[in-house]
Design a protein around this motif. Sequence first.
Motif, PDB file in Angstrom:
ATOM      1  N   VAL A  69       0.857  -1.192   0.000  1.00  0.00           N
ATOM      2  CA  VAL A  69       0.000   0.000   0.000  1.00  0.00           C
ATOM      3  C   VAL A  69       0.888   1.236   0.000  1.00  0.00           C
ATOM      4  CG1 VAL A  69      -1.894   1.223   1.130  1.00  0.00           C
ATOM      5  CG2 VAL A  69      -1.657  -1.241   1.460  1.00  0.00           C
ATOM      6  N   MET A  70       0.590   2.187  -0.869  1.00  0.00           N
ATOM      7  CA  MET A  70       1.244   3.489  -0.810  1.00  0.00           C
ATOM      8  C   MET A  70       0.432   4.375   0.130  1.00  0.00           C
ATOM      9  SD  MET A  70       1.937   6.306  -3.856  1.00  0.00           S
ATOM     10  CE  MET A  70       0.174   6.534  -4.165  1.00  0.00           C
ATOM     11  N   LEU A  71       1.061   4.803   1.226  1.00  0.00           N
ATOM     12  CA  LEU A  71       0.409   5.669   2.204  1.00  0.00           C
ATOM     13  C   LEU A  71       0.840   7.108   1.961  1.00  0.00           C
ATOM     14  CD1 LEU A  71       0.996   3.516   5.414  1.00  0.00           C
ATOM     15  CD2 LEU A  71      -1.023   3.539   3.948  1.00  0.00           C
ATOM     16  N   LEU A  72      -0.132   7.986   1.788  1.00  0.00           N
ATOM     17  CA  LEU A  72       0.155   9.396   1.550  1.00  0.00           C
ATOM     18  C   LEU A  72      -0.506  10.255   2.615  1.00  0.00           C
ATOM     19  CD1 LEU A  72      -0.479   9.729  -2.306  1.00  0.00           C
ATOM     20  CD2 LEU A  72       1.704   9.356  -1.149  1.00  0.00           C
ATOM     21  N   GLY A  73       0.250  11.238   3.108  1.00  0.00           N
ATOM     22  CA  GLY A  73      -0.323  12.280   3.952  1.00  0.00           C
ATOM     23  C   GLY A  73      -0.270  13.564   3.157  1.00  0.00           C
ATOM     24  N   SER A  84       2.173  15.686  -1.420  1.00  0.00           N
ATOM     25  CA  SER A  84       2.214  14.561  -0.484  1.00  0.00           C
ATOM     26  C   SER A  84       3.278  14.845   0.562  1.00  0.00           C
ATOM     27  CB  SER A  84       2.509  13.260  -1.228  1.00  0.00           C
ATOM     28  OG  SER A  84       3.651  13.408  -2.059  1.00  0.00           O
ATOM     29  N   ASP A  85       2.851  15.313   1.708  1.00  0.00           N
ATOM     30  CA  ASP A  85       3.778  15.655   2.783  1.00  0.00           C
ATOM     31  C   ASP A  85       4.419  14.407   3.371  1.00  0.00           C
ATOM     32  OD1 ASP A  85       4.547  18.173   4.255  1.00  0.00           O
ATOM     33  OD2 ASP A  85       4.041  16.899   5.957  1.00  0.00           O
ATOM     34  N   THR A  86       3.723  13.286   3.272  1.00  0.00           N
ATOM     35  CA  THR A  86       4.224  11.998   3.757  1.00  0.00           C
ATOM     36  C   THR A  86       4.071  10.955   2.655  1.00  0.00           C
ATOM     37  OG1 THR A  86       3.505  12.524   6.013  1.00  0.00           O
ATOM     38  CG2 THR A  86       3.929  10.197   5.509  1.00  0.00           C
ATOM     39  N   MET A  87       5.129  10.196   2.387  1.00  0.00           N
ATOM     40  CA  MET A  87       5.067   9.121   1.395  1.00  0.00           C
ATOM     41  C   MET A  87       5.714   7.868   1.986  1.00  0.00           C
ATOM     42  SD  MET A  87       5.839  10.960  -2.290  1.00  0.00           S
ATOM     43  CE  MET A  87       5.048   9.652  -3.212  1.00  0.00           C
ATOM     44  N   ILE A  88       4.912   6.820   2.127  1.00  0.00           N
ATOM     45  CA  ILE A  88       5.390   5.580   2.730  1.00  0.00           C
ATOM     46  C   ILE A  88       4.938   4.391   1.889  1.00  0.00           C
ATOM     47  CG2 ILE A  88       5.216   4.046   4.744  1.00  0.00           C
ATOM     48  CD1 ILE A  88       4.838   6.513   6.482  1.00  0.00           C
ATOM     49  N   TYR A  89       5.873   3.503   1.594  1.00  0.00           N
ATOM     50  CA  TYR A  89       5.559   2.229   0.941  1.00  0.00           C
ATOM     51  C   TYR A  89       5.401   1.205   2.055  1.00  0.00           C
ATOM     52  CZ  TYR A  89       5.937  -1.684  -2.398  1.00  0.00           C
ATOM     53  OH  TYR A  89       5.699  -2.806  -3.153  1.00  0.00           O
ATOM     54  N   ALA A  90       4.206   0.645   2.187  1.00  0.00           N
ATOM     55  CA  ALA A  90       3.932  -0.309   3.271  1.00  0.00           C
ATOM     56  C   ALA A  90       3.702  -1.700   2.698  1.00  0.00           C
ATOM     57  CB  ALA A  90       2.708   0.125   4.066  1.00  0.00           C
ATOM     58  N   MET A 132      -0.085   9.563 -10.530  1.00  0.00           N
ATOM     59  CA  MET A 132       1.308   9.936 -10.795  1.00  0.00           C
ATOM     60  C   MET A 132       2.184   9.646  -9.589  1.00  0.00           C
ATOM     61  SD  MET A 132       2.890  13.477 -12.410  1.00  0.00           S
ATOM     62  CE  MET A 132       1.988  13.234 -13.966  1.00  0.00           C
ATOM     63  N   ALA A 133       1.659   9.845  -8.386  1.00  0.00           N
ATOM     64  CA  ALA A 133       2.428   9.521  -7.178  1.00  0.00           C
ATOM     65  C   ALA A 133       2.732   8.027  -7.130  1.00  0.00           C
ATOM     66  CB  ALA A 133       1.656   9.955  -5.931  1.00  0.00           C
ATOM     67  N   LYS A 134       1.730   7.214  -7.464  1.00  0.00           N
ATOM     68  CA  LYS A 134       1.920   5.761  -7.464  1.00  0.00           C
ATOM     69  C   LYS A 134       2.926   5.338  -8.528  1.00  0.00           C
ATOM     70  CE  LYS A 134      -0.591   1.405  -8.157  1.00  0.00           C
ATOM     71  NZ  LYS A 134      -1.889   0.781  -8.500  1.00  0.00           N
ATOM     72  N   ASP A 135       2.773   5.855  -9.754  1.00  0.00           N
ATOM     73  CA  ASP A 135       3.698   5.500 -10.831  1.00  0.00           C
ATOM     74  C   ASP A 135       5.130   5.893 -10.482  1.00  0.00           C
ATOM     75  OD1 ASP A 135       1.530   4.579 -12.266  1.00  0.00           O
ATOM     76  OD2 ASP A 135       1.336   6.377 -13.511  1.00  0.00           O
ATOM     77  N   SER A 150      -4.777   7.619   1.198  1.00  0.00           N
ATOM     78  CA  SER A 150      -4.287   8.954   1.541  1.00  0.00           C
ATOM     79  C   SER A 150      -5.265   9.655   2.473  1.00  0.00           C
ATOM     80  CB  SER A 150      -4.077   9.799   0.273  1.00  0.00           C
ATOM     81  OG  SER A 150      -5.311  10.119  -0.325  1.00  0.00           O
ATOM     82  N   ILE A 151      -4.702  10.481   3.339  1.00  0.00           N
ATOM     83  CA  ILE A 151      -5.512  11.290   4.241  1.00  0.00           C
ATOM     84  C   ILE A 151      -4.878  12.674   4.308  1.00  0.00           C
ATOM     85  CG2 ILE A 151      -4.225  10.585   6.316  1.00  0.00           C
ATOM     86  CD1 ILE A 151      -6.939  10.658   7.820  1.00  0.00           C
ATOM     87  N   ASN A 152      -5.708  13.714   4.358  1.00  0.00           N
ATOM     88  CA  ASN A 152      -5.145  15.055   4.460  1.00  0.00           C
ATOM     89  C   ASN A 152      -5.055  15.501   5.917  1.00  0.00           C
ATOM     90  OD1 ASN A 152      -7.678  16.126   5.248  1.00  0.00           O
ATOM     91  ND2 ASN A 152      -8.219  16.628   3.134  1.00  0.00           N
TER      92      ASN A 152
END
Length: 326
Positions: A69-73, A84-90, A132-135, A150-152
Amino acid sequence: MKRKTIYITLAVLLVAGATAWMFRTQLAVMAFDLFMAEEVENSLQRSYKPLEGSQAPDPVMLQSKPFSVMLLGSDQRENEPARSDTMIYAVVRPKESKVLLISVPRDTYTDIIGRGSKDKITHAFAFGGHQMAKDTMEAFLDQRIDYYASINFQGLKDVVDAMGGVALPIGKDIVNKGRDHEKFTIEANKPIYNGEEALNYVRYREDSDFNRAKRQQVFLDVAAKRLRQPDQIGKVPELIEIMGDNFQTDMQPKFIIDLAKQMLTGGKVDMTSFTIMGDGMRIGGIYYNDPDLEDVREARALIDNWMNPDTKAEQLLKPRDADVQI
């Protein structure tokens, strides 16, 4: 005879109480199934945003096998452009209740897929949204991403408040005082921190990108532990409703519910984290993070190992910085 009856009644109450305590999570999940599951699934439909043309994996298969899962803040406020202030590959391993978190600092300099140029990885979301973030993250790590979530900022703040706050390991005051930054102070050693304080905790970046990424990983860990407490299960419909339009994912609502129940009733959720670091550099006067190639290689090796369904729990790789505390 009367005294014997009292003793028997007390014994029954003690056994019933002990049983209820031992299986309190299972009982809470059962109550969730009976009274709240349908409401939660309907609410999650608001957040379900599949990516155009993407083929999500079979959710039944993913409940037993590892998935990513790509986690985005997102720092989006109202109608402002978002980054995306936070980008995590989980990597999630449901059977073992284990999660691997690979943090990618927002200023990481890399190819932005679909733009034909290099830039900060955070700008991929601003240029082309989740796709685009995922790619871009897939290309950077050379790994497939099964889902995104993603969550803001507003959603994170409101959810933490609805949970009654979270316990953060803050040993000394955190003071944001940079000339161009929002001013705030987070007091140390408080038992519980509210939504605004939690948001400031994950956003603070005046020490280093490494520590910032670590704080984001710590927050995810303490938030997950808080949500696993039986008293929080009854709040799930409220939490989902609060997130509303502030939360987006291409995970099917039923899959999210089934996965949550599986991990709630399983063993303790164990999170392992790693951060891809690098060296600061400037191009045209703009600051970037030049990623350390050894870190990138290690991240890819970790993902390969954790995504392999044949990897046994005792064979899961541990990153070099797994024990680093902040």
